[in-house]
Each structure stands twice: as structure tokens, then as C-alpha cells.
Design a protein around this motif. Structure first.
Motif, PDB file in Angstrom:
ATOM      1  N   GLY A  38       7.965  13.544  50.838  1.00  0.00           N
ATOM      2  CA  GLY A  38       7.978  14.977  51.088  1.00  0.00           C
ATOM      3  C   GLY A  38       8.679  15.737  49.974  1.00  0.00           C
ATOM      4  O   GLY A  38       8.258  16.829  49.592  1.00  0.00           O
ATOM      5  N   ALA A  39       9.752  15.159  49.441  1.00  0.00           N
ATOM      6  CA  ALA A  39      10.459  15.792  48.333  1.00  0.00           C
ATOM      7  C   ALA A  39       9.579  15.869  47.097  1.00  0.00           C
ATOM      8  O   ALA A  39       9.547  16.891  46.399  1.00  0.00           O
ATOM      9  CB  ALA A  39      11.742  15.020  48.029  1.00  0.00           C
ATOM     10  N   SER A  40       8.873  14.791  46.812  1.00  0.00           N
ATOM     11  CA  SER A  40       7.965  14.773  45.666  1.00  0.00           C
ATOM     12  C   SER A  40       6.873  15.820  45.819  1.00  0.00           C
ATOM     13  O   SER A  40       6.553  16.556  44.885  1.00  0.00           O
ATOM     14  CB  SER A  40       7.348  13.376  45.515  1.00  0.00           C
ATOM     15  N   ASP A  41       6.315  15.916  47.018  1.00  0.00           N
ATOM     16  CA  ASP A  41       5.265  16.894  47.281  1.00  0.00           C
ATOM     17  C   ASP A  41       5.798  18.315  47.142  1.00  0.00           C
ATOM     18  O   ASP A  41       5.146  19.183  46.546  1.00  0.00           O
ATOM     19  CB  ASP A  41       4.705  16.675  48.683  1.00  0.00           C
ATOM     20  N   LEU A  42       6.985  18.569  47.668  1.00  0.00           N
ATOM     21  CA  LEU A  42       7.585  19.896  47.566  1.00  0.00           C
ATOM     22  C   LEU A  42       7.804  20.285  46.110  1.00  0.00           C
ATOM     23  O   LEU A  42       7.470  21.399  45.690  1.00  0.00           O
ATOM     24  CB  LEU A  42       8.917  19.920  48.330  1.00  0.00           C
ATOM     25  N   LEU A  43       8.345  19.377  45.331  1.00  0.00           N
ATOM     26  CA  LEU A  43       8.608  19.673  43.928  1.00  0.00           C
ATOM     27  C   LEU A  43       7.315  19.931  43.160  1.00  0.00           C
ATOM     28  O   LEU A  43       7.241  20.838  42.316  1.00  0.00           O
ATOM     29  CB  LEU A  43       9.393  18.532  43.293  1.00  0.00           C
ATOM     30  N   LEU A  44       6.291  19.160  43.450  1.00  0.00           N
ATOM     31  CA  LEU A  44       5.008  19.388  42.788  1.00  0.00           C
ATOM     32  C   LEU A  44       4.432  20.751  43.136  1.00  0.00           C
ATOM     33  O   LEU A  44       3.862  21.441  42.278  1.00  0.00           O
ATOM     34  CB  LEU A  44       4.014  18.288  43.189  1.00  0.00           C
ATOM     35  N   ARG A  45       4.576  21.169  44.385  1.00  0.00           N
ATOM     36  CA  ARG A  45       4.048  22.471  44.783  1.00  0.00           C
ATOM     37  C   ARG A  45       4.807  23.608  44.104  1.00  0.00           C
ATOM     38  O   ARG A  45       4.204  24.580  43.636  1.00  0.00           O
ATOM     39  CB  ARG A  45       4.092  22.619  46.301  1.00  0.00           C
ATOM     40  N   VAL A  46       6.120  23.489  44.024  1.00  0.00           N
ATOM     41  CA  VAL A  46       6.913  24.519  43.344  1.00  0.00           C
ATOM     42  C   VAL A  46       6.581  24.550  41.852  1.00  0.00           C
ATOM     43  O   VAL A  46       6.342  25.615  41.266  1.00  0.00           O
ATOM     44  CB  VAL A  46       8.416  24.269  43.562  1.00  0.00           C
ATOM     45  N   ALA A  47       6.555  23.372  41.224  1.00  0.00           N
ATOM     46  CA  ALA A  47       6.256  23.313  39.794  1.00  0.00           C
ATOM     47  C   ALA A  47       4.835  23.767  39.509  1.00  0.00           C
ATOM     48  O   ALA A  47       4.579  24.437  38.496  1.00  0.00           O
ATOM     49  CB  ALA A  47       6.480  21.896  39.276  1.00  0.00           C
ATOM     50  N   GLY A  48       3.895  23.384  40.384  1.00  0.00           N
ATOM     51  CA  GLY A  48       2.507  23.793  40.191  1.00  0.00           C
ATOM     52  C   GLY A  48       2.349  25.306  40.251  1.00  0.00           C
ATOM     53  O   GLY A  48       1.609  25.906  39.462  1.00  0.00           O
TER      54      GLY A  48
END
Length: 219
Positions: free
Chosen positions: A170-180
């Protein structure tokens, strides 16, 4: 990026190098006046800014730096090796900027918002390395230093996201969404969709921060 699942490309792109984005000094004699390695890096970054990461050869970088066409091979096996060093230094510069950004708050939501704003500023201030990161097609498995530098960025930001996520995925997904989201806004800014100048950059930074907050607060 490497582990966990965040690609380093999503957390990037000039690098400092003592004003690296400025044109390298050139000498018609072909004799170089100082640090050959950094002169070649500066020349290559200038060429990337003008033509993109595929738009130059090592020979052109040599001429731009004012040295012989054989000179680069003392330091770089090929053009990709030179670009990989630029990208590596760029990731480390990003990590420093992002560390300063997230260090301004203890709230993980605000830390991600500051990261997103810093991402946009880096892309605006360092467009050549931004292009190297996303368009040079570098094989990270070939360049251990590049992969390691990407991991350092992930290592800084994933613990922030982990405070808001139920697990590592979930942390990885959250970071990808913010960075994206920050990446998309940075590209729109570079394309002129938000205007030009410092006012447009500040407005886009705020958009990125606002979007990051919305993503981070979403259940």
C-alpha cells in the motif's frame, strides 16, 4: 526504482556539479583546462538540453568540451555510461532536495505534499536530467550505481508513505500515485500549459502539493 516496487524513474530528473547546466568552457586547441570528466558531463548535459538524450554523440560532447574525440574514453566506455553518471548524480541531487522538503514537517501528509512540490521544481529547474531519466532508455541492471541511487530516493520516501498505508504494498502504491501526479503536472508545466515564469512554477508546485494531500488522505 528497485525494491520494493517503486521504479526510480517515478521519483526523479541538471544536476549541480558547480553550475552544470551552464555551457561548458570550450577551447579550440583541444586541450582541456581542468577536470576532464566534469567538463564532459557539463557538455553532455548542455547537449541533452538542446537536443534530448538521443541527440548527441560522444564526439560532439568532446568538441563541446574542447577536447579530442578520444578523450571521453578515458572515463566513459560509451554514451550510455556518461548518461548513467548524469542520472546517478541527478538522483542523489533529488534525494537531497526531497530530504529537505520532507524535513519541514512531521505530518506524513504534508511531507508527501512537500515532496510533490519539490518534484515539480526539480523537473522545472533541471529539465535535461528529467529527460535523461525518462527518455534515455538506460538499462539500470548495467549500472549498479544508478540503481543504488534510485534505491536511496525510495528509501527516503517509502517510510513516509508507510505511515499512511496499511502495508508495504500500500505504501508503494501510494507513493507511485503521488509521484505520478507530480510527474504529470511537471510535464504539463514544461509544455507551457500552465503559462511560463516563476509564477507558473509556484502555481504548479501548489497544484502538486494539493493533489498529493488529496491522494494521501483518500481512504
Amino acid at each position: 526504482m528497485a525494491a520494493p516496487t517503486v521504479d526510480a524513474a517515478y521519483l526523479v530528473s541538471g544536476v549541480n556539479l558547480g553550475g552544470m547546466s551552464q555551457p561548458a568552457e570550450r577551447r579550440p586547441t583541444g586541450r582541456h583546462h581542468g577536470d576532464l570528466r566534469n567538463a564532459l558531463l557539463r557538455a553532455a548535459l548542455e547537449l541533452v538540453g538542446e537536443r534530448g538524450p538521443y541527440g548527441f554523440t560522444l564526439a560532439e560532447a568532446s568538441r563541446r568540451a574542447g577536447v579530442s574525440v578520444a578523450a571521453p574514453y578515458k572515463h566513459f566506455a560509451d554514451r550510455e555510461t556518461l548518461l548513467a553518471e548524469l542520472a546517478t548524480r541527478g538522483y542523489r541531487e533529488q534525494r537531497n532536495r526531497f530530504a529537505d522538503a520532507v524535513g519541514g514537517s512531521e505530518d506524513p501528509v504534508e511531507q508527501l505534499a512537500s515532496f510533490a512540490a519539490s518534484y515539480v521544481r526539480f523537473a522545472a529547474e533541471e529539465p535535461a536530467l528529467f529527460d535523461i531519466a525518462f527518455h534515455a532508455g538506460l538499462d539500470k541492471s548495467r549500472f549498479a550505481g544508478l540503481a543504488s541511487a534510485g534505491d536511496e530516493v525510495a528509501g527516503l520516501l517509502l517510510p513516509v508513505a508507510r505511515r499512511l498505508a496499511p502495508d508495504a504494498d500500500g505504501a508503494s502504491d501510494l507513493l507511485l500515485r503521488v509521484a505520478g501526479a507530480a510527474h504529470g503536472l511537471a510535464v504539463f508545466l514544461r509544455q507551457g500549459l500552465f503559462g511560463a515564469g516563476s509564477g507558473a512554477l509556484a502555481d504548479t508546485e501548489e497544484k502538486a502539493a494539493r493533489t498529493a494531500r488529496a491522494i494521501a488522505r483518500r481512504p
